[in-house]
Each structure stands twice: as C-alpha cells, then as structure tokens.
Design a protein around this motif. Structure first.
Motif, PDB file in Angstrom:
ATOM      1  N   UNK A 342      -9.647 -10.105  -3.392  1.00 35.69           N
ATOM      2  CA  UNK A 342      -8.975 -10.104  -2.257  1.00 35.69           C
ATOM      3  C   UNK A 342      -7.251  -9.028  -3.047  1.00 35.69           C
ATOM      4  N   UNK A 343      -6.711  -9.575  -4.518  1.00 35.83           N
ATOM      5  CA  UNK A 343      -5.779  -8.980  -4.781  1.00 35.83           C
ATOM      6  C   UNK A 343      -6.166  -7.686  -5.559  1.00 35.83           C
ATOM      7  N   UNK A 344      -7.140  -7.614  -6.044  1.00 37.84           N
ATOM      8  CA  UNK A 344      -7.621  -6.140  -5.769  1.00 37.84           C
ATOM      9  C   UNK A 344      -7.645  -5.239  -5.049  1.00 37.84           C
ATOM     10  N   UNK A 345      -8.349  -5.202  -4.153  1.00 36.13           N
ATOM     11  CA  UNK A 345      -8.476  -4.581  -2.755  1.00 36.13           C
ATOM     12  C   UNK A 345      -6.739  -4.312  -2.419  1.00 36.13           C
ATOM     13  N   UNK A 346      -6.035  -5.029  -2.059  1.00 37.18           N
ATOM     14  CA  UNK A 346      -4.762  -5.201  -1.884  1.00 37.18           C
ATOM     15  C   UNK A 346      -4.422  -4.215  -2.614  1.00 37.18           C
ATOM     16  N   UNK A 347      -4.477  -4.907  -4.017  1.00 36.93           N
ATOM     17  CA  UNK A 347      -3.692  -3.153  -4.891  1.00 36.93           C
ATOM     18  C   UNK A 347      -4.288  -1.818  -4.656  1.00 36.93           C
ATOM     19  N   UNK A 348      -5.558  -1.323  -4.007  1.00 40.78           N
ATOM     20  CA  UNK A 348      -6.281  -0.838  -3.617  1.00 40.78           C
ATOM     21  C   UNK A 348      -5.488   0.279  -2.242  1.00 40.78           C
ATOM     22  N   UNK A 349      -5.438  -0.658  -1.381  1.00 43.65           N
ATOM     23  CA  UNK A 349      -4.855  -0.380  -0.278  1.00 43.65           C
ATOM     24  C   UNK A 349      -3.388   0.023  -0.406  1.00 43.65           C
ATOM     25  N   UNK A 350      -2.896  -0.620  -1.557  1.00 49.01           N
ATOM     26  CA  UNK A 350      -1.085  -0.803  -1.685  1.00 49.01           C
ATOM     27  C   UNK A 350      -0.844   1.473  -2.341  1.00 49.01           C
ATOM     28  N   UNK A 351      -1.953   1.516  -3.316  1.00 47.64           N
ATOM     29  CA  UNK A 351      -1.922   3.223  -3.942  1.00 47.64           C
ATOM     30  C   UNK A 351      -2.185   3.819  -3.131  1.00 47.64           C
ATOM     31  N   UNK A 352      -3.387   3.106  -2.188  1.00 46.12           N
ATOM     32  CA  UNK A 352      -3.800   4.311  -0.509  1.00 46.12           C
ATOM     33  C   UNK A 352      -2.440   4.360   0.476  1.00 46.12           C
ATOM     34  N   UNK A 353      -1.901   3.529   0.164  1.00 37.87           N
ATOM     35  CA  UNK A 353      -0.864   4.240   1.105  1.00 37.87           C
ATOM     36  C   UNK A 353      -0.026   4.924   1.131  1.00 37.87           C
ATOM     37  N   UNK A 354       0.808   4.410  -0.587  1.00 37.25           N
ATOM     38  CA  UNK A 354       1.494   4.842  -0.910  1.00 37.25           C
ATOM     39  C   UNK A 354       1.613   6.245  -0.967  1.00 37.25           C
ATOM     40  N   UNK A 355       0.192   7.135  -1.521  1.00 36.40           N
ATOM     41  CA  UNK A 355      -0.349   8.610  -1.288  1.00 36.40           C
ATOM     42  C   UNK A 355      -0.361   8.964   0.284  1.00 36.40           C
ATOM     43  N   UNK A 356      -0.502   8.451   1.187  1.00 36.11           N
ATOM     44  CA  UNK A 356       0.220   8.600   2.440  1.00 36.11           C
ATOM     45  C   UNK A 356      -1.339   8.711   3.287  1.00 36.11           C
TER      46      UNK A 356
END
Length: 426
Positions: A342-356
C-alpha cells in the motif's frame, strides 16, 4: 465472467470508425484523442483522471482470500492496507483525494476471482493486492489490457515482463538460490550431497524448483523433488521418500499446513535435517501447534521482507499502529507485506499526481520510473526493469514462539552468490 466484461471489447470495436473520425477532428485542435476515447478528462484541479479517480476519491481494488486456504493471510493484508488508507486520509489523502479500497473475496477460487475482477475493474485505478499465483495468471490478459497497476501477493518469475504487473521483492527462484547458499554456508552441506525439495504444483512450486535445481547443480549437489498439491496435508509419504534419498536438508515451497506436517513428521521419524521454507510456507500460528518445537529446532524461512519483530524503525512503528487498531488480530508477515504494498502504491499515485495525471497508464508510468523506492519496511525496490525482480536481497528468518509474528531475523538482507549469474542466464 460478467456480461459487461465480455461486451466491453465489442463496444470498442463497434466504435472504431467514429473514434477514427474524432481523432482527426481532435488532432486539428491539439487535443488528445486517446483521452477522449478512453473516457478520461481533467478534474476540477487540472489533474487528468480515468477509471477509479474523480474529484474527491481514488479507488483501489483488492482481490483477496478471506474464506479459502490463505484466509489468515488475506485478513492481515486487508486490515493492514485499510490501516494505511485511514492513516493516509487522516493526513489529507493523496492528490487532495480520499483513498478508498474496494475489497472482493475470491476464496482462492479462480473463476470467482475472474468474476470479481470484472465487477470492480471499471471502478478502480490500481490493485495493491491480488492473492494467489493461479488467480493472477488467469487475470493477466485483463490486467494488461486495462493497464491496471497490480501488486500480486505471489512471487513467480512467470509474472515478470508485464508492464502493469509488479512482483514486489524477490521471486521464488531467487529465494531458493539464497536457501541453498544458506545451507552450504551454515549447515555444512557440500558437493555430492542431496537436498530434498517439496513443492506445490503450479507456478509457485515450479519456479522455486528452478532456483533450487540451478543452485544445487552450481554447488555440485543434487535435488530430490517431491511435488504435492494444496490439498496434501499429510506428508508422511514424502518424508519416507526423502529418507530413502538420503537427503541432508529439505526445502519446502508450499503452505503453512504442509510445512508443519513435513517438519513434524520428519522430526518424529528421525530425519532431523535442516529445513528451509519459502515465505508463504510459514505462519506464526504454527508455533502453537504440536509441530512448534520441531519448527523452532529445524526450520528457517527465506523472505524478501524482514521479520515483523525487526528493529527497523518503520516496521516497529507499523506494528505498534496495527496492534492498536486491531488488538485481537495476530501480527504476521501478511501485515508487513500488505502495508508495504500500500505504501508503494501510494508513492506511485503521489508521483503520478505531481506529473498531472492519475490515469491508469500514467500511474503505471510513474511506478516504472522508480528505481529506488524505499518505504523503510525492508530493502529498496527497483521497478525500472519489468523483466527483473524488484529486489535480489533475501532475509533469513528463524521461528521463535515468543517473538511478534513468530519469527526473528537470523540474517539481514543480502544478495546470495550466483543470483546475478542466474538472472543473466535466464
């Protein structure tokens, strides 16, 4: 499989001509035909969205086993991931959205899992949990078609090479190479010896056997294999066969019930040799069974994750939080595995959000861009090469009835000799 799931590709095909016309019109205005064709668009905050994401919520899916042979593991993973979601939402969510996890129980039944996937697939952006190698294998085509970032609770090397599917940590073959190395370094096994390997039929066991056979041949040893089914819970016949083979140690790649039977029967019949299990073959509840003393004496476990009794600060914090939230539930490896995913998928989602963009494709892209993902719950993960395991480092754990989770770290994470040679030769 539901009617909606079957008809979906036909609907796309039927609209091909219209989509082509729209593509030409949109190209002239500088818009993305793919975004429109896939029903994606910008949210109010300007973030591009797709299935499973709206202005307020990010929905994730869990295809788990709450009623089958891995029900204990499934419950631990579900609760750990829900705890992560609650903690994340208390801090404001991800991309200013609350995280919701939609849980479906398949009971380790492949057809039920296929139906459950069809039910939730239109409404989730990613799957931080899918339990079972046969389940994942049955869903691979759908997962790839939907570009659904998926973290299976399965570690077969056959799941590598898929852009949207991520095996976390090591694969079963890498673990067994580490197991053979452990036996030669610490248990006195040498050239000419025979190692027994009891393994489940299917991808789990077959992949583990690949690793043990390769490592044994490299060390001048032989593997005596014993294939079993998940329904086999009395391994007396297998122990007898291994005694005849004169094995100096035994590897087991099966479930907790099989590990308990193997070790208990072996000890009672005088086959007191070291046993090394794959991580799915151990559960802390085993230490409360009659086989507990034999497990403490003979068993070690190879695992991509540390023991939940580890002194790692991140693990200690997680364990304390889990005990507080679920005081009546045991803290086992599923808790650590589920929370880490869950932590790892959270990091992925946060990074995707930052990229728009929080579309499925861009979440997968964000995931694959991470070459040193570290949650503080074990070893860093490299997701940049879909053809390699995310990690090659393996811990060795030792059963201990008094420890949280029933095991302690016997050896810290390390890459066993030969692993890189093996991966290069595959």
């Amino acid at each position: 499989m539901t009617t909606r799931h079957i008809r979906r590709p036909r609907a796309r095909a039927a609209g091909a001509v219209l989509a082509g016309t729209l593509a030409l019109l949109l190209a002239s205005t500088g818009c993305s035909s793919k975004a429109e064709g896939d029903g994606k668009g910008d949210a109010a905050d300007g973030v591009r969205t797709g299935p499973g994401v709206d202005d307020d919520t990010i929905r994730l899916g869990a295809l788990t086993d709450l009623t089958g042979p891995y029900a204990t593991l499934g419950k631990s993973i579900v609760q750990a991931q829900q705890m992560w979601a609650d903690e994340t939402n208390a801090k404001g969510g991800i991309c200013d959205r609350k995280v919701e996890i939609v849980v479906k129980d398949h009971g380790y039944d492949v057809q039920k899992a296929v139906t459950a996937y069809a039910d939730i697939a239109p409404d989730v952006v990613a799957l931080p949990q899918v339990i079972g190698s046969p389940v994942v294998a049955a869903l691979l085509d759908d997962i790839e078609r939907d570009t659904m970032l998926t973290f299976p609770q399965a570690w077969a090397a056959s799941l590598l090479g898929k852009d949207a599917v991520q095996v976390l940590g090591t694969t079963y073959d890498v673990d067994m190479i580490a197991a053979v190395d452990f036996l030669t370094r610490t248990k006195g096994l040498k050239k000419g010896d025979t190692i027994g390997h009891v393994y489940f039929e299917g991808d789990y066991g077959a992949n583990a056997l690949e690793g043990s056979t390769w490592a044994a041949e490299r060390a001048g040893m032989k593997v005596a294999g014993q294939k079993i089914q998940a329904t086999d819970t009395d391994l007396s016949a297998q122990v007898s066969a291994l005694r005849k083979e004169g094995v100096k140690a035994v590897l087991i790649s099966a479930g907790p019930a099989q590990t308990a039977s193997l070790v208990g029967v072996a000890a009672s019949r005088g086959l007191k040799v070291p046993v090394v299990s794959s991580a799915p073959g151990f559960a802390p509840q085993l230490m409360e069974t009659p086989a507990g003393p034999a497990l403490a004496a003979l068993l070690n476990v190879v695992s991509a994750a540390p023991a939940v009794s580890s002194e790692l600060p991140g693990v200690k914090t997680m364990v304390a939080s889990y005990k507080k939230k679920y005081p009546d539930s045991p803290v086992d490896s599923g808790v650590l595995s589920g929370y880490n995913a869950a932590e790892l998928i959270g990091q992925d989602l946060a990074k995707a959000c930052a990229a728009g963009s929080l579309t499925r494709e861009d979440v997968v892209k964000a995931h694959r861009s991470q070459s040193n993902a570290d949650t503080g719950l074990g070893t860093p993960q490299d997701f940049s090469d879909m053809n390699r395991p995310a990690s090659t480092e393996t811990y060795v754990l030792k059963p201990d009835a008094k420890a949280v989770g029933g095991v302690v770290n016997a050896e810290d994470a390390h890459t066993a000799p030969g692993v890189e040679e093996y991966l290069s030769s595959r």
